[in-house]
Design a protein around this motif. Structure first.
Motif, PDB file in Angstrom:
ATOM      1  N   ARG A   1       0.830  -1.263  -0.055  1.00  0.00           N
ATOM      2  CA  ARG A   1       0.002   0.045  -0.129  1.00  0.00           C
ATOM      3  C   ARG A   1       0.920   1.173   0.029  1.00  0.00           C
ATOM      4  O   ARG A   1       0.593   2.170  -0.752  1.00  0.00           O
ATOM      5  N   SER A   2       1.918   1.235   0.784  1.00  0.00           N
ATOM      6  CA  SER A   2       2.765   2.520   0.902  1.00  0.00           C
ATOM      7  C   SER A   2       3.417   2.743  -0.364  1.00  0.00           C
ATOM      8  O   SER A   2       3.611   3.575  -0.829  1.00  0.00           O
ATOM      9  N   LEU A   3       4.111   1.433  -0.905  1.00  0.00           N
ATOM     10  CA  LEU A   3       4.813   1.466  -2.183  1.00  0.00           C
ATOM     11  C   LEU A   3       3.884   1.972  -3.140  1.00  0.00           C
ATOM     12  O   LEU A   3       4.329   3.025  -4.070  1.00  0.00           O
ATOM     13  N   ARG A   4       2.793   1.819  -3.415  1.00  0.00           N
ATOM     14  CA  ARG A   4       1.997   2.206  -4.493  1.00  0.00           C
ATOM     15  C   ARG A   4       1.574   3.736  -4.045  1.00  0.00           C
ATOM     16  O   ARG A   4       1.568   4.417  -5.189  1.00  0.00           O
ATOM     17  N   ALA A   5       1.294   4.285  -3.271  1.00  0.00           N
ATOM     18  CA  ALA A   5       1.134   5.437  -2.749  1.00  0.00           C
ATOM     19  C   ALA A   5       2.272   6.445  -3.004  1.00  0.00           C
ATOM     20  O   ALA A   5       2.136   7.276  -3.664  1.00  0.00           O
ATOM     21  N   HIS A   6       3.409   5.821  -2.862  1.00  0.00           N
ATOM     22  CA  HIS A   6       4.873   6.542  -3.082  1.00  0.00           C
ATOM     23  C   HIS A   6       4.935   6.617  -4.349  1.00  0.00           C
ATOM     24  O   HIS A   6       5.357   7.893  -5.021  1.00  0.00           O
ATOM     25  N   GLU A   7       4.735   5.890  -5.415  1.00  0.00           N
ATOM     26  CA  GLU A   7       4.900   5.725  -6.685  1.00  0.00           C
ATOM     27  C   GLU A   7       3.908   6.587  -7.441  1.00  0.00           C
ATOM     28  O   GLU A   7       4.200   7.300  -8.279  1.00  0.00           O
ATOM     29  N   LYS A   8       2.651   6.705  -6.937  1.00  0.00           N
ATOM     30  CA  LYS A   8       1.628   7.855  -7.356  1.00  0.00           C
ATOM     31  C   LYS A   8       2.232   9.212  -7.074  1.00  0.00           C
ATOM     32  O   LYS A   8       1.795  10.214  -7.767  1.00  0.00           O
ATOM     33  N   THR A   9       2.926   9.608  -5.946  1.00  0.00           N
ATOM     34  CA  THR A   9       3.263  10.786  -5.844  1.00  0.00           C
ATOM     35  C   THR A   9       4.330  11.151  -6.667  1.00  0.00           C
ATOM     36  O   THR A   9       4.770  12.426  -6.887  1.00  0.00           O
ATOM     37  N   GLY A  10       5.320  10.212  -7.071  1.00  0.00           N
ATOM     38  CA  GLY A  10       6.437  10.483  -8.134  1.00  0.00           C
ATOM     39  C   GLY A  10       7.682   9.791  -7.747  1.00  0.00           C
ATOM     40  O   GLY A  10       8.635   9.990  -8.119  1.00  0.00           O
TER      41      GLY A  10
END
Length: 189
Positions: free
Chosen positions: A152-161
């Motif tokens: 979940r954290s990895l996906r959110a970080h990727e969406k951020t840039g």
């Protein structure tokens, strides 16, 4: 109303530690860890304050309650949190865009957490956008690591840039070393 700002007071730091204590991997069930994510590092107040004195943490406040935070850590504090030594060693031995990453102008996102009631409201991105607003004039990029178990954290970080620059294992876990390059015009926010 939620307010995003820099941490300035002892109460802010205590609020960070309180929220942190409720979201550590060791206190969450496997199901909650998988669905909601988790935190790995427990900070003490002295280290948290020392980090904040170098580069203010960014927090989300609902009234006076800390409901989210994204910690800031400068590389000169790498010895203060022993579990991060491996990450700093990797950074110091990694090339990025043809140069040694450890010699670049970067800082570490020491941990991000959103209170359960506020997840999915955009606070994650708001905290990171404040980091970018305050610190992009002084740093080229922002680095952190995420446990491979914390998708979940990895996906959110990727969406951020953030982009993964290395996957590695240490004595505690498998990690994604990720970087948000503020100078890359192709990055999104």
């Amino acid at each position: 109303m939620i307010r995003i700002c820099k941490a300035h007071t002892k109460a802010h730091l205590e609020g960070i530690l309180d929220l942190q204590s409720k979201n550590l991997r060791e206190v969450l069930s496997d199901e909650v860890q998988k669905e909601q994510g988790f935190l790995t590092v427990r900070h003490d107040c002295k280290v948290l304050e020392e980090m904040n004195n170098r580069l203010n943490h960014i927090i989300a406040l609902d009234g006076e309650e800390v409901v989210g935070y994204a910690l800031s850590m400068t590389p000169d504090l790498k010895d203060r949190i022993p579990v991060l030594e491996e990450m700093f060693e990797r950074i110091n031995n990694l090339e990025y865009k043809g140069s040694n990453l450890g010699k670049s102008n970067y800082y570490i996102m020491g941990q991000i957490c959103i209170a359960e009631k506020y997840r999915g409201t955009g606070l994650f991105y708001a905290l990171y956008n404040e980091h970018r607003k305050y610190y992009s004039p002084y740093f080229d990029h922002f680095i952190t690591e995420v446990s491979a178990s914390n998708q979940r954290s990895l996906r959110a970080h990727e969406k951020t840039g953030f982009k993964t620059i290395l996957n590695y294992y240490d004595q505690t876990d498998s990690w994604y070393l990720i970087l948000w390059d503020w100078n890359d015009q192709n990055e999104t926010s």
